[in-house]
Scaffold this motif. Structure first.
Motif, short mmCIF file in Angstrom:
data_model
loop_
_atom_site.label_atom_id
_atom_site.label_comp_id
_atom_site.label_asym_id
_atom_site.label_seq_id
_atom_site.Cartn_x
_atom_site.Cartn_y
_atom_site.Cartn_z
N PHE A 7 0.83 -1.20 0.00
CA PHE A 7 0.00 0.00 0.00
C PHE A 7 0.87 1.26 0.00
O PHE A 7 0.50 2.26 -0.62
CB PHE A 7 -0.96 0.00 1.20
N ALA A 8 2.00 1.21 0.67
CA ALA A 8 2.89 2.37 0.68
C ALA A 8 3.37 2.65 -0.74
O ALA A 8 3.36 3.79 -1.21
CB ALA A 8 4.07 2.12 1.60
N ASN A 9 3.80 1.58 -1.44
CA ASN A 9 4.30 1.76 -2.80
C ASN A 9 3.20 2.22 -3.74
O ASN A 9 3.41 3.10 -4.58
CB ASN A 9 4.89 0.45 -3.32
N MET B 88 12.23 2.63 -5.23
CA MET B 88 11.15 3.60 -5.16
C MET B 88 11.65 4.99 -5.50
O MET B 88 11.07 5.72 -6.28
CB MET B 88 10.51 3.61 -3.77
N MET B 89 12.80 5.35 -4.89
CA MET B 89 13.29 6.70 -5.10
C MET B 89 13.72 6.92 -6.55
O MET B 89 13.38 7.95 -7.15
CB MET B 89 14.46 6.97 -4.17
N THR C 108 12.46 2.18 5.34
CA THR C 108 12.71 0.81 4.90
C THR C 108 13.72 0.13 5.83
O THR C 108 13.62 -1.06 6.11
CB THR C 108 13.25 0.77 3.45
N PHE C 109 14.69 0.94 6.33
CA PHE C 109 15.68 0.34 7.23
C PHE C 109 15.02 -0.09 8.53
O PHE C 109 15.35 -1.14 9.08
CB PHE C 109 16.82 1.33 7.52
N ALA C 110 14.07 0.71 9.02
CA ALA C 110 13.36 0.33 10.24
C ALA C 110 12.62 -0.99 10.03
O ALA C 110 12.68 -1.88 10.88
CB ALA C 110 12.38 1.44 10.64
N VAL D 235 6.20 6.82 1.23
CA VAL D 235 6.86 6.55 2.51
C VAL D 235 8.12 5.72 2.30
O VAL D 235 9.17 5.97 2.90
CB VAL D 235 5.89 5.82 3.44
N THR D 236 8.02 4.71 1.40
CA THR D 236 9.14 3.77 1.23
C THR D 236 10.29 4.36 0.43
O THR D 236 11.26 3.68 0.18
CB THR D 236 8.65 2.50 0.54
#
Lengths: 244, 115
Positions: free
Chosen positions: A98-100, A181-182, A118-120, A111-112
């Motif tokens: 859902f974030a993607n 993502m980025m 993502t590290f968390a 968010v991602t």
């Protein structure tokens, strides 16, 4: 208005200032979207399953397919012993998916695309797997770093390599998702700025490219959620069964 | 199944469900959706995963070594050692991932020609 910064979309903005014991815990646009993701996921699953029909409708089918897909993945990769961890894996998948996908909505925030998020997620997975490993196998879990039947001389080199390859996991897990993502979102923004700079005459070409890229990005959004979760399953398999 | 007007009895359905579940838990029948996804995943996608795996290990180790060197004043030895270990660890991780996906692609009999 001509040239916009392609990285501007990743900017974190404070919506509600909040300081807890000297730590900046402000409610940002990132937090807002995380809340939105959780609400949307919950609403989606609850709405889809509201009828619990024997013959599923469209939404119920979507929810059931996702559920079965993740359940099958955990069962295939970790086995029956992995099923207690299925709820976590399913939640993780839905959150990342859902974030993607929410990030694909224009003017939204991905968010991602922030490595800290993502590290968390990745560090939770890796620390969790380590804890599960030690709980199930005790100190024998350290045997993961020393493969059986290897001569002592080789062990001196092999053990550090194994330890490093284990420690590096959360990094590669998080960098993969974040970079995908980025990179995709930056690329879209760069192409979008070409539309304006090329003007009415040639500006149509980048629009075509963006349309194609958009489809690719939706595919990547789903694929990356899948990849993150299947790697989680593989790591979980190490923790539960102790073999690579 | 022979009589389309009459639905199969619930006992019959229950039996078939149990059979299917038993087969599933043996691991003999794999999730169809997943098989499709691993197969459909392009080789380019796999190459990406492997690349990230290798680069991360090397980068994390090198930066960690550089930082340790600066802290302990032993430039450049820890960095060199960790760089070499990082390369090996990255290769090992990439190898394991490739083997894993290779095994998955090999399992269905028809999907073994593309890598």
């Amino acid at each position: 208005m001509g040239q916009t910064n392609p990285l501007e979309q990743f900017e974190i903005r404070r919506l509600i200032d909040l300081k807890i014991g000297g730590i900046d815990a402000s409610f940002t646009n990132s937090s807002l979207f995380m809340v939105l993701i959780i609400v949307l996921t919950t609403v989606f699953v609850l709405y889809a399953m509201r009828k619990r029909a024997m013959v599923p409708g469209r939404f119920q089918l979507m929810a059931e397919l996702t559920y079965e897909f993740i359940a099958g993945m955990v069962r295939d990769n970790v086995g029956k012993e992995g099923m207690p961890y299925f709820p976590f894996v399913f939640t993780l998948f839905m959150f990342i998916l859902f974030a993607n996908l929410l990030g694909m909505v224009p003017y939204s925030f991905t968010v991602t695309s922030h490595i800290i998020v993502t590290f968390a997620l990745a560090i939770v997975v890796c620390v969790g797997v380590t804890v599960i490993g030690f709980m199930r196998h005790g100190l024998k879990f350290l045997g993961l770093f020393a493969p059986a039947g290897v001569p002592l001389v080789l062990l001196i080199i092999l053990v550090p390599i194994e330890i490093i390859s284990y420690v590096v996991r959360p990094c590669s897990l998080s960098i993969r998702l974040f970079a995908n993502m980025m990179a995709g979102h930056t690329l879209m923004k760069v192409f979008a700025s070409f539309v304006i700079s090329l003007g009415l005459l040639a500006g149509w070409v980048p629009i075509l490219l963006i349309s194609a890229l958009n489809g690719l990005e939706v595919g990547i959004a789903m694929l990356q959620a899948y990849v993150f979760v299947i790697l989680t399953c593989l790591y979980l398999n190490d923790g539960v069964h102790m073999h690579h | 199944m022979s009589d389309p007007d009459k639905p199969p009895s619930l006992e019959d359905l229950e039996g078939r469900l149990r059979q299917a579940r038993g087969k599933r838990d043996d691991g003999t029948s794999r999730g169809q959706a997943e098989r499709r996804l691993t197969e459909g995943k392009s080789s380019l996608g796999l190459a990406w995963q492997l690349g990230v795996e290798m680069i991360t290990a090397v980068a994390v180790c090198t930066v960690g070594g550089w930082w340790l060197d600066r802290w302990l004043g032993t430039r450049p030895w820890i960095m060199v050692a960790l760089f070499l270990l990082g390369v090996s660890a990255g290769t090992l991780n990439a190898y394991r991932l490739a083997m894993r996906f290779g095994r998955e692609a090999q399992e269905p009999p028809e999907g073994d020609e593309d890598r």
